[in-house]
Design a protein around this motif. Structure first.
Motif, mmCIF file in Angstrom:
data_model
loop_
_atom_site.group_PDB
_atom_site.id
_atom_site.type_symbol
_atom_site.label_atom_id
_atom_site.label_comp_id
_atom_site.label_asym_id
_atom_site.label_seq_id
_atom_site.Cartn_x
_atom_site.Cartn_y
_atom_site.Cartn_z
ATOM 1 N N MET A 1 28.674 48.947 41.676
ATOM 2 C CA MET A 1 28.288 47.559 41.892
ATOM 3 C C MET A 1 29.023 46.640 40.932
ATOM 4 S SD MET A 1 26.204 46.068 43.941
ATOM 5 C CE MET A 1 25.418 44.541 44.190
ATOM 6 N N GLU A 2 29.408 47.164 39.759
ATOM 7 C CA GLU A 2 30.063 46.345 38.753
ATOM 8 C C GLU A 2 31.398 45.798 39.250
ATOM 9 O OE1 GLU A 2 32.163 47.299 34.615
ATOM 10 O OE2 GLU A 2 30.033 47.818 34.667
ATOM 11 N N ASP A 3 32.164 46.592 40.034
ATOM 12 C CA ASP A 3 33.457 46.142 40.528
ATOM 13 C C ASP A 3 33.335 44.899 41.404
ATOM 14 O OD1 ASP A 3 35.209 49.300 40.888
ATOM 15 O OD2 ASP A 3 34.933 47.978 39.174
ATOM 16 N N GLU A 4 32.207 44.741 42.092
ATOM 17 C CA GLU A 4 32.035 43.582 42.957
ATOM 18 C C GLU A 4 31.970 42.286 42.160
ATOM 19 O OE1 GLU A 4 29.011 44.002 45.971
ATOM 20 O OE2 GLU A 4 29.236 46.164 45.884
ATOM 21 N N LEU A 5 31.632 42.360 40.869
ATOM 22 C CA LEU A 5 31.539 41.176 40.033
ATOM 23 C C LEU A 5 32.865 40.827 39.374
ATOM 24 C CD1 LEU A 5 28.110 41.968 38.358
ATOM 25 C CD2 LEU A 5 28.543 40.523 40.344
ATOM 26 N N ASN A 6 33.821 41.738 39.374
ATOM 27 C CA ASN A 6 35.111 41.479 38.749
ATOM 28 C C ASN A 6 35.866 40.389 39.489
ATOM 29 O OD1 ASN A 6 34.716 43.387 36.777
ATOM 30 N ND2 ASN A 6 35.829 44.986 37.858
ATOM 31 N N ARG A 7 36.556 39.586 38.715
ATOM 32 C CA ARG A 7 37.400 38.520 39.258
ATOM 33 C C ARG A 7 38.794 38.681 38.653
ATOM 34 N NH1 ARG A 7 33.144 37.913 41.791
ATOM 35 N NH2 ARG A 7 31.853 36.080 41.837
ATOM 36 N N TYR A 8 39.791 38.235 39.400
ATOM 37 C CA TYR A 8 41.173 38.287 38.944
ATOM 38 C C TYR A 8 41.830 36.964 39.287
ATOM 39 C CZ TYR A 8 39.923 43.185 38.980
ATOM 40 O OH TYR A 8 39.269 44.367 38.778
ATOM 41 N N CYS A 9 42.683 36.507 38.403
ATOM 42 C CA CYS A 9 43.377 35.243 38.622
ATOM 43 C C CYS A 9 44.875 35.501 38.679
ATOM 44 C CB CYS A 9 43.058 34.271 37.480
ATOM 45 S SG CYS A 9 43.957 32.702 37.610
ATOM 46 N N GLY A 10 45.515 34.956 39.688
ATOM 47 C CA GLY A 10 46.964 35.033 39.813
ATOM 48 C C GLY A 10 47.546 33.635 39.747
ATOM 49 N N ILE A 11 48.632 33.502 39.015
ATOM 50 C CA ILE A 11 49.309 32.211 38.890
ATOM 51 C C ILE A 11 50.748 32.376 39.352
ATOM 52 C CG2 ILE A 11 50.014 30.349 37.346
ATOM 53 C CD1 ILE A 11 47.751 31.210 35.454
ATOM 54 N N ASP A 12 51.112 31.627 40.371
ATOM 55 C CA ASP A 12 52.504 31.576 40.828
ATOM 56 C C ASP A 12 53.147 30.408 40.098
ATOM 57 O OD1 ASP A 12 54.914 31.710 42.091
ATOM 58 O OD2 ASP A 12 54.133 31.441 44.118
ATOM 59 N N TRP A 13 53.942 30.734 39.110
ATOM 60 C CA TRP A 13 54.509 29.760 38.180
ATOM 61 C C TRP A 13 55.760 29.126 38.773
ATOM 62 C CZ3 TRP A 13 52.001 29.016 33.591
ATOM 63 C CH2 TRP A 13 52.632 28.204 32.654
ATOM 64 N N ALA A 14 55.818 27.803 38.803
ATOM 65 C CA ALA A 14 57.001 27.086 39.279
ATOM 66 C C ALA A 14 57.407 26.049 38.239
ATOM 67 C CB ALA A 14 56.694 26.423 40.625
ATOM 68 N N GLU A 15 58.437 25.300 38.528
ATOM 69 C CA GLU A 15 58.949 24.313 37.574
ATOM 70 C C GLU A 15 57.977 23.171 37.314
ATOM 71 O OE1 GLU A 15 61.861 24.123 35.731
ATOM 72 O OE2 GLU A 15 62.111 26.216 36.294
ATOM 73 N N ASP A 16 57.469 22.545 38.373
ATOM 74 C CA ASP A 16 56.664 21.340 38.196
ATOM 75 C C ASP A 16 55.201 21.492 38.604
ATOM 76 O OD1 ASP A 16 57.283 21.627 40.834
ATOM 77 O OD2 ASP A 16 57.646 19.508 41.204
ATOM 78 N N HIS A 17 54.834 22.654 39.123
ATOM 79 C CA HIS A 17 53.445 22.919 39.497
ATOM 80 C C HIS A 17 53.210 24.423 39.467
ATOM 81 C CE1 HIS A 17 55.507 23.612 43.331
ATOM 82 N NE2 HIS A 17 54.553 24.486 43.533
ATOM 83 N N HIS A 18 51.954 24.810 39.573
ATOM 84 C CA HIS A 18 51.592 26.225 39.604
ATOM 85 C C HIS A 18 50.490 26.414 40.631
ATOM 86 C CE1 HIS A 18 53.891 26.065 35.967
ATOM 87 N NE2 HIS A 18 52.971 25.344 35.354
ATOM 88 N N ASP A 19 50.590 27.493 41.419
ATOM 89 C CA ASP A 19 49.572 27.806 42.409
ATOM 90 C C ASP A 19 48.639 28.858 41.831
ATOM 91 O OD1 ASP A 19 50.568 26.070 44.391
ATOM 92 O OD2 ASP A 19 52.109 27.525 44.908
ATOM 93 N N ILE A 20 47.345 28.549 41.872
ATOM 94 C CA ILE A 20 46.324 29.403 41.290
ATOM 95 C C ILE A 20 45.495 30.030 42.411
ATOM 96 C CG2 ILE A 20 44.322 29.479 39.730
ATOM 97 C CD1 ILE A 20 46.942 28.493 38.417
ATOM 98 N N ALA A 21 45.197 31.317 42.269
ATOM 99 C CA ALA A 21 44.275 31.992 43.187
ATOM 100 C C ALA A 21 43.374 32.896 42.359
ATOM 101 C CB ALA A 21 45.032 32.801 44.226
ATOM 102 N N ILE A 22 42.099 32.799 42.602
ATOM 103 C CA ILE A 22 41.124 33.686 41.962
ATOM 104 C C ILE A 22 40.458 34.482 43.067
ATOM 105 C CG2 ILE A 22 39.061 33.838 40.520
ATOM 106 C CD1 ILE A 22 39.878 31.141 39.282
ATOM 107 N N VAL A 23 40.471 35.809 42.918
ATOM 108 C CA VAL A 23 39.892 36.696 43.930
ATOM 109 C C VAL A 23 38.910 37.647 43.269
ATOM 110 C CG1 VAL A 23 41.940 36.588 45.427
ATOM 111 C CG2 VAL A 23 41.767 38.382 43.705
ATOM 112 N N ASP A 24 38.043 38.227 44.089
ATOM 113 C CA ASP A 24 37.142 39.249 43.562
ATOM 114 C C ASP A 24 37.789 40.617 43.739
ATOM 115 O OD1 ASP A 24 36.754 40.044 46.209
ATOM 116 O OD2 ASP A 24 34.730 39.230 46.342
ATOM 117 N N ALA A 25 37.106 41.661 43.335
ATOM 118 C CA ALA A 25 37.658 43.011 43.377
ATOM 119 C C ALA A 25 37.994 43.461 44.801
ATOM 120 C CB ALA A 25 36.691 43.997 42.733
ATOM 121 N N GLY A 26 37.327 42.882 45.796
ATOM 122 C CA GLY A 26 37.608 43.224 47.183
ATOM 123 C C GLY A 26 38.715 42.393 47.808
#
Length: 150
Positions: free
Chosen positions: A1-26
């Motif tokens: 059940m603990e894995d369902e609470l995990n979150r991960y953040c990915g950042i697509d780094w660019a020159e003038d902006h960055h795209d952020i996505a936060i997802v759960d373990a699933g």
């Protein structure tokens, strides 16, 4: 059940902006946002992380994507072996390579052109759900004209 609470953040780094996505373990998307490359953007990132459950005790792991060349390098390495092996076998691919050489391409550009052509043809087959056929991909074999001694 603990894995369902995990979150991960990915950042697509660019020159003038960055795209952020936060997802759960699933892999379910929790938050998604484009932020600016300044203090306001950093403040927005920390707000998104906090809302997703980021704490000092249990920080959300962050992965930043800044350079995508590794996949291109892997594809190029495989393509080089694949196309070079096609050059060693007789058939339409070898003829295509030889024609490129006769037009003035050196070995590496001729192999690279062959790989690009094969990759494009395989992509076409996937899109149209056709079985790969080298005769369709490269056309019929054209026998070279015999040279006559003067």
């Amino acid at each position: 059940m603990e894995d369902e609470l995990n979150r991960y953040c990915g950042i697509d780094w660019a020159e003038d902006h960055h795209d952020i996505a936060i997802v759960d373990a699933g892999g379910t998307l929790i938050a998604k946002k484009r932020i600016s490359d300044d203090l306001a953007g950093f403040t927005e990132l920390t707000r998104l992380l906090t809302e997703a459950g980021d704490t000092a005790e249990e920080p959300i792991p962050i992965v930043s994507v800044t350079f995508r060349r590794i996949k291109n390098d892997r594809l190029a390495a495989v393509g080089w072996v694949w196309a070079a092996s096609m050059v060693m076998n007789s058939g339409p691919a070898q003829q295509h390579y030889r024609q490129r050489r006769q037009r003035g391409d050196r070995h590496a550009p001729a192999v690279r052109h062959l790989f690009n052509k094969m990759l494009g043809q395989l992509y076409h087959c996937l899109q149209t759900r056709q079985v790969y056929d080298s005769a369709k991909a490269f056309g019929p074999l054209i026998e070279p004209e015999p040279t006559t001694a003067a």
